[in-house]
Motif scaffolding. Sequence first.
Motif, mmCIF file in Angstrom:
data_model
loop_
_atom_site.group_PDB
_atom_site.id
_atom_site.type_symbol
_atom_site.label_atom_id
_atom_site.label_comp_id
_atom_site.label_asym_id
_atom_site.label_seq_id
_atom_site.Cartn_x
_atom_site.Cartn_y
_atom_site.Cartn_z
ATOM 1 N N ASN A 19 -10.477 -5.306 -10.393
ATOM 2 C CA ASN A 19 -10.859 -5.337 -11.807
ATOM 3 C C ASN A 19 -10.575 -6.704 -12.421
ATOM 4 O OD1 ASN A 19 -8.104 -5.396 -12.327
ATOM 5 N ND2 ASN A 19 -7.972 -3.265 -13.010
ATOM 6 N N ALA A 20 -11.037 -6.881 -13.650
ATOM 7 C CA ALA A 20 -10.924 -8.186 -14.302
ATOM 8 C C ALA A 20 -9.474 -8.607 -14.489
ATOM 9 C CB ALA A 20 -11.645 -8.151 -15.649
ATOM 10 N N ALA A 21 -8.605 -7.645 -14.740
ATOM 11 C CA ALA A 21 -7.189 -7.960 -14.941
ATOM 12 C C ALA A 21 -6.442 -8.176 -13.626
ATOM 13 C CB ALA A 21 -6.518 -6.837 -15.723
ATOM 14 N N LYS A 22 -7.083 -7.830 -12.528
ATOM 15 C CA LYS A 22 -6.492 -7.950 -11.188
ATOM 16 C C LYS A 22 -5.169 -7.183 -11.072
ATOM 17 C CE LYS A 22 -8.750 -12.341 -10.169
ATOM 18 N NZ LYS A 22 -8.630 -13.731 -9.662
ATOM 19 N N ASP A 23 -5.169 -6.005 -11.689
ATOM 20 C CA ASP A 23 -3.946 -5.207 -11.682
ATOM 21 C C ASP A 23 -4.153 -3.820 -11.061
ATOM 22 O OD1 ASP A 23 -5.451 -3.945 -13.629
ATOM 23 O OD2 ASP A 23 -3.966 -4.141 -15.235
ATOM 24 N N ASN A 24 -5.205 -3.669 -10.261
ATOM 25 C CA ASN A 24 -5.476 -2.372 -9.620
ATOM 26 C C ASN A 24 -5.398 -2.476 -8.096
ATOM 27 O OD1 ASN A 24 -7.855 -3.894 -9.295
ATOM 28 N ND2 ASN A 24 -9.170 -2.069 -9.321
ATOM 29 N N VAL A 25 -4.467 -3.302 -7.612
ATOM 30 C CA VAL A 25 -4.410 -3.639 -6.193
ATOM 31 C C VAL A 25 -3.440 -2.733 -5.425
ATOM 32 C CG1 VAL A 25 -3.879 -5.462 -4.525
ATOM 33 C CG2 VAL A 25 -5.009 -6.025 -6.688
ATOM 34 N N VAL A 26 -3.928 -2.183 -4.330
ATOM 35 C CA VAL A 26 -3.104 -1.408 -3.401
ATOM 36 C C VAL A 26 -3.147 -2.116 -2.051
ATOM 37 C CG1 VAL A 26 -2.835 0.772 -2.148
ATOM 38 C CG2 VAL A 26 -3.547 0.790 -4.554
ATOM 39 N N GLU A 72 -4.488 -16.512 -2.340
ATOM 40 C CA GLU A 72 -5.451 -17.579 -2.102
ATOM 41 C C GLU A 72 -6.901 -17.095 -2.082
ATOM 42 O OE1 GLU A 72 -4.343 -19.915 1.340
ATOM 43 O OE2 GLU A 72 -2.237 -19.969 0.719
ATOM 44 N N VAL A 73 -7.128 -15.893 -1.602
ATOM 45 C CA VAL A 73 -8.500 -15.382 -1.527
ATOM 46 C C VAL A 73 -8.914 -14.664 -2.803
ATOM 47 C CG1 VAL A 73 -10.065 -13.830 -0.271
ATOM 48 C CG2 VAL A 73 -8.387 -15.192 0.985
ATOM 49 N N PHE A 74 -8.012 -13.864 -3.375
ATOM 50 C CA PHE A 74 -8.376 -13.019 -4.512
ATOM 51 C C PHE A 74 -7.693 -13.402 -5.823
ATOM 52 C CE2 PHE A 74 -8.819 -10.341 -0.684
ATOM 53 C CZ PHE A 74 -10.176 -10.043 -0.777
ATOM 54 N N GLY A 75 -6.754 -14.326 -5.791
ATOM 55 C CA GLY A 75 -6.027 -14.684 -7.000
ATOM 56 C C GLY A 75 -5.108 -13.580 -7.478
ATOM 57 N N VAL A 76 -4.664 -12.723 -6.568
ATOM 58 C CA VAL A 76 -3.827 -11.573 -6.912
ATOM 59 C C VAL A 76 -2.355 -11.909 -6.725
ATOM 60 C CG1 VAL A 76 -3.143 -9.261 -6.139
ATOM 61 C CG2 VAL A 76 -5.566 -9.817 -6.438
ATOM 62 N N THR A 77 -1.564 -11.613 -7.727
ATOM 63 C CA THR A 77 -0.114 -11.798 -7.625
ATOM 64 C C THR A 77 0.664 -10.524 -7.909
ATOM 65 O OG1 THR A 77 0.015 -12.552 -9.916
ATOM 66 C CG2 THR A 77 -0.242 -14.256 -8.214
ATOM 67 N N GLN A 78 0.033 -9.532 -8.519
ATOM 68 C CA GLN A 78 0.713 -8.289 -8.860
ATOM 69 C C GLN A 78 0.152 -7.133 -8.027
ATOM 70 O OE1 GLN A 78 3.402 -8.113 -11.026
ATOM 71 N NE2 GLN A 78 3.195 -10.342 -10.968
ATOM 72 N N ILE A 79 1.040 -6.329 -7.473
ATOM 73 C CA ILE A 79 0.661 -5.227 -6.601
ATOM 74 C C ILE A 79 1.037 -3.910 -7.289
ATOM 75 C CG2 ILE A 79 0.897 -4.224 -4.305
ATOM 76 C CD1 ILE A 79 -0.214 -7.123 -4.385
ATOM 77 N N LYS A 80 0.041 -3.057 -7.474
ATOM 78 C CA LYS A 80 0.303 -1.755 -8.098
ATOM 79 C C LYS A 80 1.036 -0.831 -7.135
ATOM 80 C CE LYS A 80 -1.925 1.643 -11.092
ATOM 81 N NZ LYS A 80 -1.226 1.157 -12.310
ATOM 82 N N LEU A 81 0.658 -0.893 -5.851
ATOM 83 C CA LEU A 81 1.280 -0.050 -4.837
ATOM 84 C C LEU A 81 1.127 -0.709 -3.484
ATOM 85 C CD1 LEU A 81 2.414 2.738 -3.747
ATOM 86 C CD2 LEU A 81 0.013 3.435 -3.538
ATOM 87 N N VAL A 82 2.198 -0.678 -2.697
ATOM 88 C CA VAL A 82 2.108 -1.031 -1.286
ATOM 89 C C VAL A 82 2.617 0.172 -0.506
ATOM 90 C CG1 VAL A 82 4.370 -2.207 -1.314
ATOM 91 C CG2 VAL A 82 2.735 -2.684 0.516
ATOM 92 N N CYS A 83 1.883 0.539 0.536
ATOM 93 C CA CYS A 83 2.253 1.734 1.282
ATOM 94 C C CYS A 83 1.860 1.577 2.742
ATOM 95 C CB CYS A 83 1.578 2.976 0.682
ATOM 96 S SG CYS A 83 -0.233 2.951 0.738
ATOM 97 N N GLY A 84 2.487 2.381 3.611
ATOM 98 C CA GLY A 84 2.118 2.318 5.010
ATOM 99 C C GLY A 84 2.824 3.356 5.847
ATOM 100 N N TRP A 85 2.195 3.643 6.978
ATOM 101 C CA TRP A 85 2.735 4.563 7.979
ATOM 102 C C TRP A 85 3.376 3.759 9.106
ATOM 103 C CZ3 TRP A 85 -0.490 6.748 12.511
ATOM 104 C CH2 TRP A 85 0.293 7.621 13.284
ATOM 105 N N SER A 86 4.565 4.170 9.537
ATOM 106 C CA SER A 86 5.223 3.594 10.711
ATOM 107 C C SER A 86 5.473 2.100 10.499
ATOM 108 C CB SER A 86 4.370 3.876 11.953
ATOM 109 O OG SER A 86 5.068 3.584 13.136
ATOM 110 N N MET A 87 4.912 1.238 11.349
ATOM 111 C CA MET A 87 5.106 -0.194 11.138
ATOM 112 C C MET A 87 4.455 -0.663 9.844
ATOM 113 S SD MET A 87 4.828 -1.901 14.950
ATOM 114 C CE MET A 87 5.423 -3.516 14.419
ATOM 115 N N GLY A 88 3.456 0.057 9.359
ATOM 116 C CA GLY A 88 2.913 -0.240 8.035
ATOM 117 C C GLY A 88 3.948 -0.014 6.955
#
Length: 334
Positions: free
Chosen positions: A33-40, A114-130
């Motif tokens: 989104n324009a605010a770049k605040d919907n990143v998972v 560098e690619v998306f100009g994203v600095t804020q992460i709404k959620l990071v998640c992962g299974w096992s090594m993720g």
Amino acid sequence: MKYEIFNAGRVALQSGITLPDCCVAYVTHGRLNAAKDNVVVFPSRYAGTHADQTYLIGPGKALDPEKYFIICINMLGSGLSSSPSNTARPLSGPDFPLVTQYDNVVLQERLLREVFGVTQIKLVCGWSMGGQQAFQWASLFPDRVAAMACFCGQGTTTPHTHVFLEGVKQGIITDPDWRGGYYETPPYKGLMAKGRIWAGWALSQEWYRAKMWEKQGFATLEDYLKGNWDGIYFNRDANDMLSLIATWQACDLANNQLYNGDANAAYAAIKARAIILPGRTDLYFPVADNAAEVAMMPNAEVRVIDSIWGHYAGGGRVAEDTAVIDAALKDLLA
């Protein structure tokens, strides 16, 4: 599934070795989104790629592409990002350097910025090594990660898990065709041994007592081992598998210049709201180990996946288990 490549150039790893042409493979779902605040951020697992992660992505699910910009990133060693199998000599094959989860996450941060100009992460998640990478993100960038979830994983590899992985590794390297990693043909006997070793760890004692292989369509236990496990790694490069094992064994949330080995500080730094989801019968990452991690985190809770599917409770094999994960992710995104 088509994927994109982030060319990171020369990358100095924690091991002291530089990858001269480091590449990170990734795919995205949804729109930024324009605010770049919907990143998972959804990093890959052991022996897996972005293609395995669709079980949590889709309309109506927590990771809904209509709402979020979801980026699935393949670890170094995965066979898609820089790996022993696709790196030029003299760093190819068994000469590929040790990669840590710190290395992976620092690269991922660069990709997003560098690619998306994203600095804020709404959620990071992962299974096992993720999940290991989710912990790294939340600890290394505490002011930039709003929420994190780890399902059937840990922030730091325990001695018991290290020893389990030693057995898996030995299954490969004792094959005569291994030849120190400079094999001319894949070490199929070793890869088959790896599969059989994994079969005893990935699923629980309860799963085997219930003869769940019969519900998978196999006539006998041996039929299941031959049909499901003997060839499961034949399409994976043995050196790639060993590289990922080395990354897993080296996983230590506090092993970086920010925390200098202080585990309490590394976990306490995580400001994100966190839900840690161990499987009740996971033999790799027991509930008690996750509880000890959560005790050091200021805004975290444990939600146990009550499943007989062992480590696979986190991997989308059973709808009921996946529903527990999806509900937790919805809570974190609310």
